[in-house]
Design a protein around this motif. Sequence first.
Motif, mmCIF file in Angstrom:
data_model
loop_
_atom_site.group_PDB
_atom_site.id
_atom_site.type_symbol
_atom_site.label_atom_id
_atom_site.label_comp_id
_atom_site.label_asym_id
_atom_site.label_seq_id
_atom_site.Cartn_x
_atom_site.Cartn_y
_atom_site.Cartn_z
ATOM 1 N N HIS A 1 9.524 -27.618 -40.783
ATOM 2 C CA HIS A 1 8.352 -27.815 -39.923
ATOM 3 C C HIS A 1 7.509 -26.552 -39.787
ATOM 4 N N ALA A 2 7.817 -25.542 -40.605
ATOM 5 C CA ALA A 2 7.046 -24.280 -40.605
ATOM 6 C C ALA A 2 6.905 -23.706 -39.202
ATOM 7 N N LEU A 3 7.996 -23.690 -38.466
ATOM 8 C CA LEU A 3 7.979 -23.205 -37.085
ATOM 9 C C LEU A 3 8.304 -21.721 -37.033
ATOM 10 N N ARG A 4 7.449 -20.976 -36.364
ATOM 11 C CA ARG A 4 7.627 -19.546 -36.201
ATOM 12 C C ARG A 4 7.190 -19.148 -34.791
ATOM 13 N N PHE A 5 7.546 -17.935 -34.402
ATOM 14 C CA PHE A 5 7.117 -17.411 -33.104
ATOM 15 C C PHE A 5 5.626 -17.079 -33.161
ATOM 16 N N ASP A 6 4.946 -17.288 -32.037
ATOM 17 C CA ASP A 6 3.540 -16.944 -31.926
ATOM 18 C C ASP A 6 3.424 -15.436 -31.707
ATOM 19 N N GLU A 7 2.849 -14.733 -32.686
ATOM 20 C CA GLU A 7 2.774 -13.282 -32.617
ATOM 21 C C GLU A 7 1.681 -12.783 -31.689
ATOM 22 N N THR A 8 0.827 -13.688 -31.212
ATOM 23 C CA THR A 8 -0.241 -13.269 -30.291
ATOM 24 C C THR A 8 0.254 -13.210 -28.853
ATOM 25 N N LEU A 9 1.430 -13.734 -28.584
ATOM 26 C CA LEU A 9 1.936 -13.795 -27.216
ATOM 27 C C LEU A 9 2.768 -12.570 -26.879
ATOM 28 N N PRO A 10 2.394 -11.822 -25.853
ATOM 29 C CA PRO A 10 3.222 -10.706 -25.408
ATOM 30 C C PRO A 10 4.397 -11.177 -24.558
ATOM 31 N N ILE A 11 4.318 -12.409 -24.084
ATOM 32 C CA ILE A 11 5.377 -13.007 -23.273
ATOM 33 C C ILE A 11 5.300 -14.526 -23.443
ATOM 34 N N GLY A 12 6.474 -15.189 -23.421
ATOM 35 C CA GLY A 12 6.490 -16.641 -23.521
ATOM 36 C C GLY A 12 6.583 -17.178 -24.936
ATOM 37 N N GLU A 13 6.813 -16.304 -25.913
ATOM 38 C CA GLU A 13 6.918 -16.784 -27.292
ATOM 39 C C GLU A 13 8.172 -17.636 -27.491
ATOM 40 N N ASP A 14 9.236 -17.353 -26.720
ATOM 41 C CA ASP A 14 10.452 -18.171 -26.795
ATOM 42 C C ASP A 14 10.161 -19.600 -26.335
ATOM 43 N N TYR A 15 9.446 -19.701 -25.206
ATOM 44 C CA TYR A 15 9.100 -21.019 -24.665
ATOM 45 C C TYR A 15 8.328 -21.836 -25.686
ATOM 46 N N LEU A 16 7.330 -21.233 -26.298
ATOM 47 C CA LEU A 16 6.447 -21.973 -27.188
ATOM 48 C C LEU A 16 7.172 -22.449 -28.436
ATOM 49 N N LEU A 17 8.092 -21.648 -28.968
ATOM 50 C CA LEU A 17 8.829 -22.078 -30.162
ATOM 51 C C LEU A 17 9.698 -23.289 -29.855
ATOM 52 N N LEU A 18 10.418 -23.258 -28.731
ATOM 53 C CA LEU A 18 11.270 -24.392 -28.393
ATOM 54 C C LEU A 18 10.437 -25.623 -28.064
ATOM 55 N N ALA A 19 9.326 -25.441 -27.346
ATOM 56 C CA ALA A 19 8.454 -26.578 -27.051
ATOM 57 C C ALA A 19 7.922 -27.194 -28.338
ATOM 58 N N SER A 20 7.539 -26.355 -29.282
ATOM 59 C CA SER A 20 7.020 -26.852 -30.561
ATOM 60 C C SER A 20 8.103 -27.586 -31.344
ATOM 61 N N ALA A 21 9.320 -27.068 -31.317
ATOM 62 C CA ALA A 21 10.426 -27.726 -32.019
ATOM 63 C C ALA A 21 10.712 -29.098 -31.416
ATOM 64 N N LEU A 22 10.662 -29.184 -30.093
ATOM 65 C CA LEU A 22 10.866 -30.474 -29.429
ATOM 66 C C LEU A 22 9.719 -31.427 -29.746
ATOM 67 N N ALA A 23 8.503 -30.905 -29.778
ATOM 68 C CA ALA A 23 7.331 -31.738 -30.093
ATOM 69 C C ALA A 23 7.387 -32.257 -31.526
ATOM 70 N N LYS A 24 8.071 -31.529 -32.394
ATOM 71 C CA LYS A 24 8.229 -31.953 -33.796
ATOM 72 C C LYS A 24 9.369 -32.951 -33.969
ATOM 73 N N GLY A 25 9.988 -33.331 -32.865
ATOM 74 C CA GLY A 25 11.054 -34.324 -32.933
ATOM 75 C C GLY A 25 12.447 -33.751 -32.969
ATOM 76 N N GLY A 26 12.570 -32.465 -32.726
ATOM 77 C CA GLY A 26 13.891 -31.861 -32.719
ATOM 78 C C GLY A 26 14.732 -32.358 -31.554
ATOM 79 N N ARG A 27 15.991 -32.587 -31.821
ATOM 80 C CA ARG A 27 16.926 -33.022 -30.781
ATOM 81 C C ARG A 27 17.658 -31.787 -30.269
ATOM 82 N N CYS A 28 17.609 -31.577 -28.955
ATOM 83 C CA CYS A 28 18.182 -30.375 -28.357
ATOM 84 C C CYS A 28 19.374 -30.742 -27.477
ATOM 85 N N ALA A 29 20.572 -30.377 -27.924
ATOM 86 C CA ALA A 29 21.781 -30.617 -27.145
ATOM 87 C C ALA A 29 21.930 -29.541 -26.080
ATOM 88 N N VAL A 30 22.637 -29.869 -25.011
ATOM 89 C CA VAL A 30 22.829 -28.942 -23.893
ATOM 90 C C VAL A 30 24.314 -28.653 -23.724
#
Length: 338
Positions: free
Chosen positions: A177-206
């Motif tokens: 899915h060509a998912l990478r961290f957003d290099e423009t973000l000084p903070i919150g890049e972790d949030y955006l990657l996981l949100a994007s992965a979930l939006a792409k249909g990724g299943r996230c176990a807890v």
Amino acid sequence: MEHHPQASFILAAFKSRDTIERAIDSALAQTGVSVEVIVIDDCSPDDTAEIVNAYIDPRVRLIRLEKNRGPGGARNAGLVAARGDWIVILDSDDAISPGRTARMIARAKRADAQIVVDNLDVITLDGETKRMFEEAELSKLETLTLPAFIGSNVLFQSEHNYGYMKPIFERRFLEEHALRFDETLPIGEDYLLLASALAKGGRCAVEPSAGYTYYIRTGSISRVLKLHQVDAMLAADAEFLKTHRLDEASMAAQTRRHRSIEDARSFIILVDQIKARSLTGAVRTAWGNPAAIRHLRMPIAVRLRRLMAPLNAIRRFGMSPKTMSRTTPGNTPHKSKG
């Protein structure tokens, strides 16, 4: 080192001389899984790179960037170099327990998931250990959905949210899915990657148990928001909405998140105006977004009341901020203590 490790640890490091060994050692201590540890030195001015280079363990690799790329850029460099089946994100000032990676991979396989998150232990500045989430709470979540994840990341809603979780990702899923961290973000890049992965249909176990140790340190970028960081978050969220089509529940959560970020932006501006003793500016901000006032805490709240005493008159008589600036004698209030 095995040619194809099961897990690739990605450690972005900047001025990490005091903590990098603890992070690397915890990654190398993983049991039941083969690992590689990729440390990306983001042009540290200290001897972080030299400390990493001193490791003789062939599982440790050092990448020295030619220019500073920030946390997202450094991690992206690590993703390019990674060879493991799973990508494990580990901050250079944190650590993990020995069985964490194997436990999370097993959880992913049972749930047929491409992403796994777990609980965290938080080490406070005074050395106290606190569990971030109640295990009973996380046990109710078989999977972490996109609406739940976005909804948890509404600013000022709680002390901690799911954005603090450090996921592991199936590398193949990120690449497909060509998912990478957003290099423009000084903070919150972790949030955006996981949100994007979930939006792409990724299943996230807890995984309800805690395997990640999060150390709170003085001056941490994630503890104090700056205006440029909030503006970057708003821009990144706007791009996220352009890129991904959200369902109704996710969109409702995103709307609440957006409103909270706007409130945070107004709050930061309001505090800056109070510090600068700008009565007119503070009144305009408070008038335009009253929610900003609710986020004030001592001692700023005391200063606000002293500075903005005429605000009650505005509300009482229906005067506009523009009228207020014309009728108030002087735009600079007298100095006061506190």
